[in-house]
Design a protein around this motif. Structure first.
Motif, PDB file in Angstrom:
ATOM      1  N   ASN A   1      13.649  37.728 -31.697  1.00 31.73           N
ATOM      2  CA  ASN A   1      12.517  38.614 -31.989  1.00 31.73           C
ATOM      3  C   ASN A   1      12.106  39.473 -30.803  1.00 31.73           C
ATOM      4  OD1 ASN A   1      11.099  36.936 -30.281  1.00 31.73           O
ATOM      5  ND2 ASN A   1       9.707  36.147 -31.838  1.00 31.73           N
ATOM      6  N   GLY A   2      12.829  39.360 -29.678  1.00 31.49           N
ATOM      7  CA  GLY A   2      12.534  40.168 -28.506  1.00 31.49           C
ATOM      8  C   GLY A   2      11.490  39.576 -27.580  1.00 31.49           C
ATOM      9  N   GLN A   3      10.919  38.452 -27.947  1.00 32.70           N
ATOM     10  CA  GLN A   3       9.884  37.808 -27.138  1.00 32.70           C
ATOM     11  C   GLN A   3      10.424  36.498 -26.556  1.00 32.70           C
ATOM     12  OE1 GLN A   3       6.839  39.228 -26.492  1.00 32.70           O
ATOM     13  NE2 GLN A   3       7.807  40.932 -27.540  1.00 32.70           N
ATOM     14  N   PRO A   4      10.121  36.214 -25.289  1.00 27.27           N
ATOM     15  CA  PRO A   4      10.583  34.953 -24.712  1.00 27.27           C
ATOM     16  C   PRO A   4       9.880  33.762 -25.349  1.00 27.27           C
ATOM     17  CG  PRO A   4       9.116  36.068 -23.188  1.00 27.27           C
ATOM     18  CD  PRO A   4       9.335  37.001 -24.338  1.00 27.27           C
ATOM     19  N   ASP A   5      10.636  32.689 -25.611  1.00 27.54           N
ATOM     20  CA  ASP A   5      10.046  31.491 -26.196  1.00 27.54           C
ATOM     21  C   ASP A   5      10.471  30.215 -25.479  1.00 27.54           C
ATOM     22  OD1 ASP A   5      12.581  30.469 -27.639  1.00 27.54           O
ATOM     23  OD2 ASP A   5      12.347  32.508 -28.405  1.00 27.54           O
ATOM     24  N   THR A   6      11.440  30.313 -24.560  1.00 32.66           N
ATOM     25  CA  THR A   6      11.940  29.136 -23.848  1.00 32.66           C
ATOM     26  C   THR A   6      12.229  29.502 -22.403  1.00 32.66           C
ATOM     27  OG1 THR A   6      12.969  28.351 -25.884  1.00 32.66           O
ATOM     28  CG2 THR A   6      13.729  27.347 -23.839  1.00 32.66           C
ATOM     29  N   ALA A   7      11.833  28.624 -21.488  1.00 32.60           N
ATOM     30  CA  ALA A   7      12.142  28.807 -20.071  1.00 32.60           C
ATOM     31  C   ALA A   7      13.356  27.948 -19.719  1.00 32.60           C
ATOM     32  CB  ALA A   7      10.950  28.406 -19.210  1.00 32.60           C
TER      33      ALA A   7
ATOM     34  N   VAL B   1      15.216  37.583 -21.088  1.00 31.21           N
ATOM     35  CA  VAL B   1      14.168  38.598 -21.205  1.00 31.21           C
ATOM     36  C   VAL B   1      13.573  38.884 -19.831  1.00 31.21           C
ATOM     37  CG1 VAL B   1      11.937  39.126 -22.254  1.00 31.21           C
ATOM     38  CG2 VAL B   1      13.661  37.897 -23.573  1.00 31.21           C
ATOM     39  N   ASP B   2      13.441  37.844 -19.019  1.00 33.56           N
ATOM     40  CA  ASP B   2      12.839  37.976 -17.701  1.00 33.56           C
ATOM     41  C   ASP B   2      13.337  36.823 -16.836  1.00 33.56           C
ATOM     42  OD1 ASP B   2      11.261  39.014 -15.686  1.00 33.56           O
ATOM     43  OD2 ASP B   2       9.351  38.408 -16.562  1.00 33.56           O
ATOM     44  N   GLY B   3      13.119  36.914 -15.550  1.00 36.35           N
ATOM     45  CA  GLY B   3      13.514  35.836 -14.659  1.00 36.35           C
ATOM     46  C   GLY B   3      12.866  35.974 -13.307  1.00 36.35           C
TER      47      GLY B   3
ATOM     48  N   ASN C   1       4.170  34.079 -19.868  1.00 38.99           N
ATOM     49  CA  ASN C   1       5.333  33.271 -19.509  1.00 38.99           C
ATOM     50  C   ASN C   1       4.967  31.864 -19.069  1.00 38.99           C
ATOM     51  OD1 ASN C   1       7.010  35.359 -20.055  1.00 38.99           O
ATOM     52  ND2 ASN C   1       7.162  36.064 -17.961  1.00 38.99           N
ATOM     53  N   SER C   2       3.734  31.662 -18.663  1.00 41.64           N
ATOM     54  CA  SER C   2       3.362  30.364 -18.120  1.00 41.64           C
ATOM     55  C   SER C   2       3.350  29.268 -19.177  1.00 41.64           C
ATOM     56  CB  SER C   2       1.997  30.457 -17.450  1.00 41.64           C
ATOM     57  OG  SER C   2       1.036  30.859 -18.402  1.00 41.64           O
ATOM     58  N   SER C   3       3.369  29.621 -20.453  1.00 50.20           N
ATOM     59  CA  SER C   3       3.266  28.605 -21.495  1.00 50.20           C
ATOM     60  C   SER C   3       4.573  28.371 -22.248  1.00 50.20           C
ATOM     61  CB  SER C   3       2.160  28.983 -22.478  1.00 50.20           C
ATOM     62  OG  SER C   3       2.515  30.174 -23.160  1.00 50.20           O
ATOM     63  N   LEU C   4       5.671  28.858 -21.739  1.00 46.13           N
ATOM     64  CA  LEU C   4       6.945  28.674 -22.426  1.00 46.13           C
ATOM     65  C   LEU C   4       7.412  27.232 -22.318  1.00 46.13           C
ATOM     66  CD1 LEU C   4       8.923  31.848 -21.300  1.00 46.13           C
ATOM     67  CD2 LEU C   4       7.626  31.505 -23.408  1.00 46.13           C
ATOM     68  N   ASP C   5       7.962  26.710 -23.409  1.00 47.32           N
ATOM     69  CA  ASP C   5       8.576  25.385 -23.383  1.00 47.32           C
ATOM     70  C   ASP C   5       9.856  25.454 -22.555  1.00 47.32           C
ATOM     71  OD1 ASP C   5       6.654  24.223 -25.029  1.00 47.32           O
ATOM     72  OD2 ASP C   5       7.783  24.677 -26.856  1.00 47.32           O
ATOM     73  N   ALA C   6      10.114  24.430 -21.783  1.00 46.65           N
ATOM     74  CA  ALA C   6      11.333  24.362 -20.975  1.00 46.65           C
ATOM     75  C   ALA C   6      12.480  23.824 -21.814  1.00 46.65           C
ATOM     76  CB  ALA C   6      11.117  23.472 -19.762  1.00 46.65           C
TER      77      ALA C   6
ATOM     78  N   PHE D   1      14.694  31.489 -16.019  1.00 47.37           N
ATOM     79  CA  PHE D   1      14.947  32.611 -16.916  1.00 47.37           C
ATOM     80  C   PHE D   1      14.190  32.378 -18.216  1.00 47.37           C
ATOM     81  CE2 PHE D   1      18.827  32.730 -14.250  1.00 47.37           C
ATOM     82  CZ  PHE D   1      18.644  34.000 -13.730  1.00 47.37           C
ATOM     83  N   ASP D   2      13.456  33.392 -18.647  1.00 47.68           N
ATOM     84  CA  ASP D   2      12.749  33.346 -19.920  1.00 47.68           C
ATOM     85  C   ASP D   2      13.704  33.862 -20.987  1.00 47.68           C
ATOM     86  OD1 ASP D   2      10.554  32.551 -18.446  1.00 47.68           O
ATOM     87  OD2 ASP D   2       9.751  34.583 -18.288  1.00 47.68           O
ATOM     88  N   LEU D   3      13.964  33.011 -21.981  1.00 45.06           N
ATOM     89  CA  LEU D   3      14.936  33.338 -23.021  1.00 45.06           C
ATOM     90  C   LEU D   3      14.263  33.622 -24.352  1.00 45.06           C
ATOM     91  CD1 LEU D   3      17.641  30.555 -22.454  1.00 45.06           C
ATOM     92  CD2 LEU D   3      17.553  32.854 -21.463  1.00 45.06           C
TER      93      LEU D   3
END
Length: 138
Positions: free
Chosen positions: A65-71, A30-32, A10-15, A58-60
């Motif tokens: 695809n079920g995986q977070p890609d944006t914070a 997905v997470d928060g 999660n630390s590398s998600l684009d905002a 929130f990780d969206l």
């Protein structure tokens, strides 16, 4: 940083960014987590009484695809709009709903010298449940 970030990355998600009126993002939560808010130089933000300010992140999954890609960093007017939309939909972030956040207008500055606040509209819908995995697939 929580240790589980090692697994979820999660630390590398684009905002998500809301630069222009009309900028919109949609995705499934997905997470928060709630973090202590900080200024760009890393100084903790506090209220006038000294209490720390917090921000929700929130990780969206914006691709499905079920995986977070944006914070999505939620504070200020966005916090109020998203909280109201969640309540109206009868959902909580832990329900992993699909949310849409739109920067729809600019408000009036608090006072001279302050930036005009961004105003947001939010829509919340039930999220897609992940498919069950058949253990025979392993």
């Amino acid at each position: 940083m929580p240790i589980d970030d090692f697994i979820s990355n999660n630390s590398s998600l684009d905002a998500a960014r809301f630069v222009n009126i009309g900028d919109t993002i949609s995705g499934q939560i997905v997470d928060g987590r709630r973090l202590e808010d900080r200024t760009p130089d890393g100084t903790p933000k506090t209220w006038s009484n000294g209490d720390p300010m917090f921000v929700w992140v929130f990780d969206l999954d914006t691709t499905g695809n079920g995986q977070p890609d944006t914070a999505l960093w939620v504070r200020g007017n966005m916090l109020t709009a998203l909280r109201n939309a969640l309540q109206e939909a009868g959902l909580k972030p832990s329900d992993k709903p699909r949310i849409t956040v739109k920067h729809h207008a600019v408000g009036e500055p608090k006072s001279k010298g302050f930036a005009a606040p961004k105003l947001f509209k939010c829509k919340v819908e039930p999220g897609v449940k992940p498919a069950n995995v058949d253990l025979d697939d392993f």
